[in-house]
Structure formats: C-alpha cells, structure tokens
Design a protein around this motif. Structure first.
Motif, mmCIF file in Angstrom:
data_model
loop_
_atom_site.group_PDB
_atom_site.id
_atom_site.type_symbol
_atom_site.label_atom_id
_atom_site.label_comp_id
_atom_site.label_asym_id
_atom_site.label_seq_id
_atom_site.Cartn_x
_atom_site.Cartn_y
_atom_site.Cartn_z
ATOM 1 N N LEU A 39 5.548 6.668 -6.663
ATOM 2 C CA LEU A 39 6.402 8.229 -5.650
ATOM 3 C C LEU A 39 5.118 7.637 -4.508
ATOM 4 O O LEU A 39 6.369 8.101 -3.141
ATOM 5 N N GLU A 40 4.021 7.623 -4.237
ATOM 6 C CA GLU A 40 3.116 8.260 -3.177
ATOM 7 C C GLU A 40 3.995 6.935 -2.125
ATOM 8 O O GLU A 40 3.763 7.632 -0.710
ATOM 9 N N VAL A 41 4.190 5.969 -2.788
ATOM 10 C CA VAL A 41 3.923 4.901 -1.994
ATOM 11 C C VAL A 41 5.354 4.642 -1.367
ATOM 12 O O VAL A 41 5.654 4.332 -0.277
ATOM 13 N N THR A 42 6.227 5.297 -1.837
ATOM 14 C CA THR A 42 7.724 5.371 -1.561
ATOM 15 C C THR A 42 8.153 6.103 -0.290
ATOM 16 O O THR A 42 8.762 6.287 -0.028
ATOM 17 N N GLN A 43 7.026 7.280 -0.488
ATOM 18 C CA GLN A 43 6.793 8.069 0.156
ATOM 19 C C GLN A 43 6.292 8.242 2.003
ATOM 20 O O GLN A 43 5.583 9.331 2.478
#
Length: 74
Positions: A39-43
C-alpha cells in the motif's frame, strides 16, 4: 541542490510509473506486514502506477484483494 527525478517529472507534468519500487525487497524483508509495504509504494507522491507482485497469478489476485479491502471505489 538535489533534484529527484520523480519530483522533476511531476513538475514538468510527466506521469511516472515504476516496475521495481525503490528498495522494496529490503522493506518487505524488514516488515512484519508486506501488505502495508504494498500500500505504501503504490501511494508514493508522483508515481502514477507501479507493478508489484505480477510474476504469478496468485500474487496478482492477492494484491487485488489487498486493494479491495483498503480502498472504496465508486
């Protein structure tokens, strides 16, 4: 002065994508919860799209489930 490529691209109106998020494997190795890393890398600000866990159909299905649980689509 340090200029990051993603910041420069965003300022120029260029859409950035990545197929290998920065230090992802190291982050997952240290994380207790790989889903939170996904979730972090896609945001990341300035990143329009990223390909993560796309080698196997099971990975793709698992990633879709993670996003369905964490985002409401209209």
């Amino acid at each position: 002065m340090v200029v990051y490529i993603v910041d420069a691209a965003e300022e120029l109106g260029v859409i950035s994508t990545t197929s290998a998020p920065f230090n992802l494997r190291k982050s997952i190795d240290k994380a207790n919860n790989p889903q939170s890393i996904l979730l972090e890398v896609t945001q990341n600000k300035g990143i329009f799209s990223t390909m993560v866990g796309m080698k196997q159909i099971d990975h793709i299905k698992e990633n879709i489930q993670i996003f369905q649980r964490n985002f409401q689509y209209k």
